[in-house]
Scaffold this motif. Sequence first.
Motif, PDB file in Angstrom:
ATOM      1  N   ILE A 151       0.827  -1.212   0.000  1.00 46.70           N
ATOM      2  CA  ILE A 151       0.000   0.000   0.000  1.00 46.70           C
ATOM      3  C   ILE A 151       0.863   1.265   0.000  1.00 46.70           C
ATOM      4  CG2 ILE A 151      -1.628   1.339   1.408  1.00 46.70           C
ATOM      5  CD1 ILE A 151      -2.932  -0.921  -0.082  1.00 46.70           C
ATOM      6  N   LYS A 152       2.030   1.205   0.631  1.00 48.87           N
ATOM      7  CA  LYS A 152       2.906   2.384   0.715  1.00 48.87           C
ATOM      8  C   LYS A 152       3.156   3.017  -0.646  1.00 48.87           C
ATOM      9  CE  LYS A 152       5.961   0.586   3.809  1.00 48.87           C
ATOM     10  NZ  LYS A 152       7.320   0.356   4.299  1.00 48.87           N
ATOM     11  N   ASP A 153       3.413   2.186  -1.637  1.00 47.90           N
ATOM     12  CA  ASP A 153       3.730   2.668  -2.980  1.00 47.90           C
ATOM     13  C   ASP A 153       2.679   2.215  -3.995  1.00 47.90           C
ATOM     14  OD1 ASP A 153       6.184   3.774  -2.076  1.00 47.90           O
ATOM     15  OD2 ASP A 153       7.093   1.775  -2.150  1.00 47.90           O
ATOM     16  N   LEU A 154       1.447   2.182  -3.568  1.00 44.90           N
ATOM     17  CA  LEU A 154       0.383   1.619  -4.399  1.00 44.90           C
ATOM     18  C   LEU A 154       0.292   2.254  -5.776  1.00 44.90           C
ATOM     19  CD1 LEU A 154      -1.973  -0.388  -4.531  1.00 44.90           C
ATOM     20  CD2 LEU A 154      -3.447   1.425  -3.677  1.00 44.90           C
ATOM     21  N   SER A 205       2.202  -3.802 -12.953  1.00 49.33           N
ATOM     22  CA  SER A 205       1.458  -5.057 -12.994  1.00 49.33           C
ATOM     23  C   SER A 205       2.280  -6.234 -12.469  1.00 49.33           C
ATOM     24  CB  SER A 205       0.961  -5.343 -14.409  1.00 49.33           C
ATOM     25  OG  SER A 205       2.048  -5.431 -15.306  1.00 49.33           O
ATOM     26  N   ASP A 206       3.590  -6.212 -12.673  1.00 50.04           N
ATOM     27  CA  ASP A 206       4.432  -7.300 -12.163  1.00 50.04           C
ATOM     28  C   ASP A 206       4.430  -7.331 -10.633  1.00 50.04           C
ATOM     29  OD1 ASP A 206       5.131  -8.101 -14.730  1.00 50.04           O
ATOM     30  OD2 ASP A 206       6.936  -6.850 -14.781  1.00 50.04           O
ATOM     31  N   HIS A 207       4.518  -6.148 -10.017  1.00 49.46           N
ATOM     32  CA  HIS A 207       4.490  -6.088  -8.554  1.00 49.46           C
ATOM     33  C   HIS A 207       3.118  -6.479  -8.013  1.00 49.46           C
ATOM     34  CE1 HIS A 207       8.140  -3.500  -9.039  1.00 49.46           C
ATOM     35  NE2 HIS A 207       8.499  -4.290  -8.043  1.00 49.46           N
ATOM     36  N   VAL A 208       2.075  -6.089  -8.706  1.00 48.51           N
ATOM     37  CA  VAL A 208       0.726  -6.461  -8.277  1.00 48.51           C
ATOM     38  C   VAL A 208       0.570  -7.975  -8.342  1.00 48.51           C
ATOM     39  CG1 VAL A 208      -1.731  -6.298  -8.813  1.00 48.51           C
ATOM     40  CG2 VAL A 208      -0.304  -4.250  -8.919  1.00 48.51           C
ATOM     41  N   GLU A 209       1.056  -8.560  -9.420  1.00 49.32           N
ATOM     42  CA  GLU A 209       0.961 -10.019  -9.572  1.00 49.32           C
ATOM     43  C   GLU A 209       1.734 -10.728  -8.459  1.00 49.32           C
ATOM     44  OE1 GLU A 209       1.878 -13.494 -12.887  1.00 49.32           O
ATOM     45  OE2 GLU A 209       2.238 -11.393 -13.395  1.00 49.32           O
TER      46      GLU A 209
END
Length: 119
Positions: free
Chosen positions: A24-27, A32-36
């Motif tokens: 959430i800090k860097d939302l 997309s890679d980090h979300v995955e």
Amino acid sequence: MSSSNKTLINNVLSQLSELTQNFIKDLETQDSDHVEQFVEERQLLVQQLHDVLDVQVMSDLQKEALKQVLAYDTIIEQRMSSLKNEAQEWLLQRNTAKTQRTVYESKYASESYLMDKRK
């Protein structure tokens, strides 16, 4: 409540909370890679929690900790939706450019000749 199961639930909830807080800090800058990666890691923790909850009930304090983690779901889903929309727009632009490029590119038969007239 078995103390080992209680401790395990607390550990999983703590890991889930820490993972969510860090994400959430860097939302807004998460791609997309980090979300995955986040979703995969979170799913593993959720599965661990489900496995323990098959044999153990959560305390009220643990339920509250889980609610705090789940409170972020809406903004996480909004970011995921935003990334999906960006990808759709990119694909649309790419397809439009490809169509426009195809219109301007002439397809010549391999046996055709180009003839010039002398003036």
